[in-house]
Design an enzyme around this catalytic site. Structure first.
Site, PDB file in Angstrom:
ATOM      1  N   CYS A  12      13.736 -10.776 -14.347  1.00  0.00           N
ATOM      2  CA  CYS A  12      12.931 -11.196 -13.197  1.00  0.00           C
ATOM      3  C   CYS A  12      13.791 -10.974 -11.956  1.00  0.00           C
ATOM      4  O   CYS A  12      14.918 -10.497 -12.058  1.00  0.00           O
ATOM      5  CB  CYS A  12      12.417 -12.625 -13.340  1.00  0.00           C
ATOM      6  N   CYS A  86       9.586  -8.208 -11.644  1.00  0.00           N
ATOM      7  CA  CYS A  86      10.719  -7.550 -10.972  1.00  0.00           C
ATOM      8  C   CYS A  86      10.305  -6.261 -10.291  1.00  0.00           C
ATOM      9  O   CYS A  86      11.132  -5.550  -9.741  1.00  0.00           O
ATOM     10  CB  CYS A  86      11.883  -7.320 -11.936  1.00  0.00           C
ATOM     11  N   CYS A  90      13.398  -2.341 -12.329  1.00  0.00           N
ATOM     12  CA  CYS A  90      13.882  -2.185 -13.695  1.00  0.00           C
ATOM     13  C   CYS A  90      13.926  -0.705 -14.064  1.00  0.00           C
ATOM     14  O   CYS A  90      12.908  -0.021 -13.995  1.00  0.00           O
ATOM     15  CB  CYS A  90      12.970  -2.949 -14.648  1.00  0.00           C
TER      16      CYS A  90
END
Length: 138
Positions: A12, A86, A90
């Site tokens: 996150c 997120c 990522c």
């Protein structure tokens, strides 16, 4: 020869709430049968105190946890990458299993608001363990 254990990374933004709870539940319920990591794209300085309190209520201690930065190495070393808001931070690697869990962000919330988020995460972790072929230990 023992089967390799699955590795799961929870991501996150701040690694101070959702990903910390998910990693703690997976460690608690999966034990040594699964490798667990958590990280954040922009880690906070500390884990959210309301998250620590809510997890303590169910017997999981997060008081010594520290938010960690998301690294390419952590993603590469994981079989399953679970993102929780997120965004595009990522990195993507072919061959990894990616899941995106839509959960409310506990940032700035009190323990009363964190409890339902905690409970939804626990339910998802139990389902993940089933998907991985691991019987929850509690």
């Amino acid at each position: 020869m023992p089967e390799p254990k699955p590795s799961v990374l929870f991501v996150c933004v701040h690694n101070a709430g959702r990903s910390q709870m998910a990693a703690a539940f997976l460690s608690h319920l999966g034990g040594s049968r699964v490798e667990v990591r958590s990280a954040g794209s922009a880690p906070a300085d500390t884990v959210n105190p309301a998250v620590v309190e809510a997890m303590a209520e169910v017997g999981v201690d997060l008081s010594a946890e520290v938010p960690k930065i998301l690294t390419t190495e952590a993603v590469q070393a994981s079989d399953v990458v679970i993102t929780m808001g997120c965004g595009d931070a990522c990195p993507y690697f072919p061959g990894k299993r990616y899941l995106d869990w839509t959960l409310d962000d506990p940032a700035g919330q009190g323990v009363d608001a964190v409890r339902p988020i905690r409970d939804r995460i626990e339910t998802r972790i139990r389902g993940l363990l089933t998907d991985l072929g691991i019987q929850p230990s509690a």
